[in-house]
Design an enzyme around this catalytic site. Structure first.
Site, PDB file in Angstrom:
ATOM      1  N   CYS A   9       0.564  -0.613  -0.346  1.00  0.00           N
ATOM      2  CA  CYS A   9      -0.133  -0.053   0.014  1.00  0.00           C
ATOM      3  C   CYS A   9       1.033   1.532   0.242  1.00  0.00           C
ATOM      4  O   CYS A   9       1.527   0.969  -0.719  1.00  0.00           O
ATOM      5  CB  CYS A   9      -1.119   0.054   1.298  1.00  0.00           C
ATOM      6  SG  CYS A   9      -0.277   0.307   2.628  1.00  0.00           S
ATOM      7  N   ARG A  15      -3.766   0.045   5.273  1.00  0.00           N
ATOM      8  CA  ARG A  15      -3.979  -1.152   4.599  1.00  0.00           C
ATOM      9  C   ARG A  15      -3.420  -2.887   4.421  1.00  0.00           C
ATOM     10  O   ARG A  15      -3.814  -4.096   4.896  1.00  0.00           O
ATOM     11  CB  ARG A  15      -4.419  -0.685   2.864  1.00  0.00           C
ATOM     12  CG  ARG A  15      -5.305   0.128   2.836  1.00  0.00           C
ATOM     13  CD  ARG A  15      -5.352   0.399   1.856  1.00  0.00           C
ATOM     14  NE  ARG A  15      -4.681   1.647   1.534  1.00  0.00           N
ATOM     15  CZ  ARG A  15      -4.782   1.928   0.554  1.00  0.00           C
ATOM     16  NH1 ARG A  15      -4.876   2.657  -0.110  1.00  0.00           N
ATOM     17  NH2 ARG A  15      -3.083   3.156  -0.088  1.00  0.00           N
ATOM     18  N   ASP A 119      -7.807   4.110   0.902  1.00  0.00           N
ATOM     19  CA  ASP A 119      -6.896   3.946   2.479  1.00  0.00           C
ATOM     20  C   ASP A 119      -7.696   5.475   3.153  1.00  0.00           C
ATOM     21  O   ASP A 119      -7.968   6.286   3.001  1.00  0.00           O
ATOM     22  CB  ASP A 119      -5.628   4.913   1.994  1.00  0.00           C
ATOM     23  CG  ASP A 119      -4.412   4.972   2.778  1.00  0.00           C
ATOM     24  OD1 ASP A 119      -4.796   5.050   4.421  1.00  0.00           O
ATOM     25  OD2 ASP A 119      -3.038   5.854   2.636  1.00  0.00           O
TER      26      ASP A 119
END
Length: 147
Positions: A9, A15, A119
């Site tokens: 990520c 994440r 996100d």
């Protein structure tokens, strides 16, 4: 075939650590790690997981307390058979960093019909709860494809 999986990520604090712990649980005979495309630029090297990621995982019996954010590198990409990313932008970032890794880079949300997994970094805990549910669906779908 895909024994070594890297989850990517942006900052490696929201994440990808969650997806990493989920995949480790359901693929115990695989090596699963995570990294971020902007860890160094964000001055987050060795940072712990986001407090809501830690909390949501703990609520579901997963421990992220030992997580330390790390920067994605060409050398790291080369060590893995499959690189799972959260967005189309991440695909491009991996390809620019490690052109030979493009063919093994895929969206984590691919098999659940979700292109990008957003996100939640500056959002309330509810966004992290939703992220967790999405990541469970996405990792379960990947496991079905890999096993």
């Amino acid at each position: 075939m895909f024994d070594r999986i890297l989850v990517v990520c942006t900052a490696n604090i929201c994440r990808s650590p969650v997806a990493e712990v989920l995949l480790k649980e359901i693929l115990p005979n695989h090596t699963v790690e995570s990294a971020g495309t902007m860890v160094s630029a964000s001055k987050l090297t060795n940072a712990s997981a986001h407090h809501y990621s830690l909390q949501v995982c703990a609520e579901h019996g997963f421990d992220l307390s030992c997580h330390a954010a790390r920067q994605l590198s060409p050398e790291l990409c080369a060590q893995f058979d499959l690189i799972l990313v959260m967005s189309h932008d991440h695909i491009e970032e991996v390809a620019q960093l490690s052109p030979g890794s493009r063919s093994k880079t895929m969206l984590l949300g691919q098999w659940i019909g979700q292109g990008d997994i957003d996100d939640p970094v500056h959002q309330p805990k509810e966004a992290f709860d939703s992220l967790f549910r999405t990541l469970v669906r996405a990792t379960d779908a990947w496991v079905q494809k890999l096993t």
